[in-house]
Design a protein around this motif. Structure first.
Motif, PDB file in Angstrom:
ATOM      1  N   HIS A 193     -20.890 -35.814  28.406  1.00 30.74           N
ATOM      2  CA  HIS A 193     -20.546 -34.750  29.346  1.00 30.74           C
ATOM      3  C   HIS A 193     -19.038 -34.814  29.580  1.00 30.74           C
ATOM      4  O   HIS A 193     -18.554 -35.711  30.273  1.00 30.74           O
ATOM      5  CB  HIS A 193     -21.278 -34.925  30.672  1.00 30.74           C
ATOM      6  N   VAL A 194     -18.299 -33.885  28.993  1.00 30.79           N
ATOM      7  CA  VAL A 194     -16.845 -33.909  29.149  1.00 30.79           C
ATOM      8  C   VAL A 194     -16.476 -33.715  30.614  1.00 30.79           C
ATOM      9  O   VAL A 194     -15.603 -34.402  31.140  1.00 30.79           O
ATOM     10  CB  VAL A 194     -16.186 -32.853  28.235  1.00 30.79           C
ATOM     11  N   TRP A 195     -17.127 -32.753  31.298  1.00 29.79           N
ATOM     12  CA  TRP A 195     -17.064 -32.746  32.761  1.00 29.79           C
ATOM     13  C   TRP A 195     -18.102 -33.775  33.203  1.00 29.79           C
ATOM     14  O   TRP A 195     -19.306 -33.519  33.122  1.00 29.79           O
ATOM     15  CB  TRP A 195     -17.384 -31.373  33.346  1.00 29.79           C
TER      16      TRP A 195
ATOM     17  N   VAL B 169     -10.464 -30.503  25.198  1.00 31.87           N
ATOM     18  CA  VAL B 169     -10.941 -31.091  26.438  1.00 31.87           C
ATOM     19  C   VAL B 169     -10.523 -30.229  27.626  1.00 31.87           C
ATOM     20  O   VAL B 169     -11.337 -29.927  28.515  1.00 31.87           O
ATOM     21  CB  VAL B 169     -10.417 -32.535  26.592  1.00 31.87           C
ATOM     22  N   ALA B 170      -9.268 -29.818  27.654  1.00 30.54           N
ATOM     23  CA  ALA B 170      -8.784 -28.988  28.763  1.00 30.54           C
ATOM     24  C   ALA B 170      -9.593 -27.709  28.880  1.00 30.54           C
ATOM     25  O   ALA B 170     -10.018 -27.316  29.985  1.00 30.54           O
ATOM     26  CB  ALA B 170      -7.309 -28.663  28.555  1.00 30.54           C
ATOM     27  N   ARG B 171      -9.828 -27.037  27.772  1.00 29.92           N
ATOM     28  CA  ARG B 171     -10.529 -25.754  27.824  1.00 29.92           C
ATOM     29  C   ARG B 171     -12.007 -25.924  28.178  1.00 29.92           C
ATOM     30  O   ARG B 171     -12.599 -25.047  28.817  1.00 29.92           O
ATOM     31  CB  ARG B 171     -10.336 -25.016  26.500  1.00 29.92           C
TER      32      ARG B 171
ATOM     33  N   ARG C  91      -6.407 -34.219  35.719  1.00 29.35           N
ATOM     34  CA  ARG C  91      -5.416 -33.586  36.566  1.00 29.35           C
ATOM     35  C   ARG C  91      -5.108 -32.218  35.986  1.00 29.35           C
ATOM     36  O   ARG C  91      -4.813 -32.100  34.813  1.00 29.35           O
ATOM     37  CB  ARG C  91      -4.155 -34.429  36.654  1.00 29.35           C
ATOM     38  N   ILE C  92      -5.126 -31.189  36.824  1.00 33.11           N
ATOM     39  CA  ILE C  92      -4.952 -29.836  36.334  1.00 33.11           C
ATOM     40  C   ILE C  92      -3.589 -29.631  35.695  1.00 33.11           C
ATOM     41  O   ILE C  92      -3.472 -28.926  34.684  1.00 33.11           O
ATOM     42  CB  ILE C  92      -5.191 -28.798  37.468  1.00 33.11           C
TER      43      ILE C  92
ATOM     44  N   TRP D 298      -1.939 -29.740  28.135  1.00 35.55           N
ATOM     45  CA  TRP D 298      -2.704 -29.932  26.894  1.00 35.55           C
ATOM     46  C   TRP D 298      -3.152 -28.606  26.305  1.00 35.55           C
ATOM     47  O   TRP D 298      -3.163 -28.438  25.082  1.00 35.55           O
ATOM     48  CB  TRP D 298      -3.918 -30.819  27.164  1.00 35.55           C
ATOM     49  N   ASN D 299      -3.529 -27.661  27.144  1.00 33.38           N
ATOM     50  CA  ASN D 299      -3.917 -26.338  26.659  1.00 33.38           C
ATOM     51  C   ASN D 299      -2.781 -25.683  25.888  1.00 33.38           C
ATOM     52  O   ASN D 299      -3.003 -25.015  24.868  1.00 33.38           O
ATOM     53  CB  ASN D 299      -4.329 -25.451  27.842  1.00 33.38           C
TER      54      ASN D 299
END
Length: 275
Positions: free
Chosen positions: A126-128, A194-196, A230-231, A237-238
């Motif tokens: 679960h990435v999240w 991962v970011a997306r 962290r956003i 990264w995006n």
């Protein structure tokens, strides 16, 4: 708190198993490309899904865009946790070996049948992290294949429920990944992926379906709160790791199974519009 490494150590790896040029993507999978404006910033460009799937989101920004995308992506087919095994064998299939899947953090190609709980098998990451919002493996966020990926069992355990940030020591079983006591940094080739995935979850699960309202924040150590950081790093990264052909192909495969899309793969510029 996570220690930050110098930026020169964040280059995209040159020996990634999945090269973007090696995968043919169905034309419908690519909704947009980012193009430079005269001022050097990204501008939105039209794609084949914009007059159908995304038509109610076009022209919006900020909270209005997030709300429109939530409505769009909430129309989906939901899987059981057992069904996730077979789904991942399709979405993460190694294009060079149809009998294998490619593992998210290691980049290793491994037999589809070699899944389970053994130390060197692959399982469902679960990435999240499912503890961030306490949704477990419940049908819904716990089984949404947009953020479920095949990973080495031991590396999955090393990542645990840590937030995402830059810094730490290199993970021995997964070179190019780094971790410390409160954060995990994936290898360069999947940082944007991962970011997306994280930001898709924040749009899809907004607190109106019996699950927690998932939101990114700019900290680590979020524990069981329905937040992941962290956003600021995820946005970076995006930008640094834009969607490649394999990520676009995966989005298309999920659309075929789950009937919804990750809008940030189709329109990565929407990340900065919302956050």
């Amino acid at each position: 708190m996570s220690a930050h490494r110098p930026s020169h150590r964040r280059r995209r790896g040159a020996t990634v198993i999945l090269a973007a040029t090696a995968v043919a993507v169905p034309s419908a999978a690519v909704a947009t490309q980012q193009a430079p404006s005269p001022t050097g910033t990204a501008r939105q460009t039209a794609g084949p899904l914009d007059d159908t799937y995304y038509q109610d989101a076009l022209g919006k920004s900020g909270a209005d865009l997030k709300a429109a995308l939530h409505t769009i992506v909430s129309e989906q087919t939901k899987l059981s946790y057992d069904e996730v095994w077979d789904a991942l064998k399709t979405t993460d299939e190694d294009p060079a070996d149809p009998s294998s899947v490619v593992l998210l953090y290691t980049g290793r190609s491994q037999s589809k049948s070699d899944n389970g709980g053994g130390a060197d098998q692959w399982n469902r990451e679960h990435v999240w992290a499912k503890s961030h919002g306490d949704f477990g493996t419940s049908t819904g966020p716990g089984t949404d294949i947009h953020h479920l990926r095949p990973t080495d069992v031991s590396v999955n355990s090393t990542r645990g429920s840590k937030d995402f940030d830059e810094g730490g020591g290199e993970v021995g079983e997964a070179p190019g990944n780094y971790t410390d006591e409160d954060s995990f940094e994936p290898r360069d080739a999947v940082k944007g992926d991962v970011a997306r995935m994280i930001l898709y979850m924040a749009v899809r699960y907004d607190g109106d379906d019996g699950f927690a309202d998932l939101e990114p924040n700019d900290q680590v150590g979020n524990g069981s709160a329905p937040a992941i950081g962290r956003i600021s790093v995820l946005k970076q990264w995006n930008t640094e790791d834009p969607p490649d052909a394999q990520e676009q192909k995966r989005n298309e495969a999920i659309f075929g199974i789950q009937k919804n899309r990750n809008p940030f793969i189709d329109h990565p510029e929407w990340v900065d519009s919302i956050w």
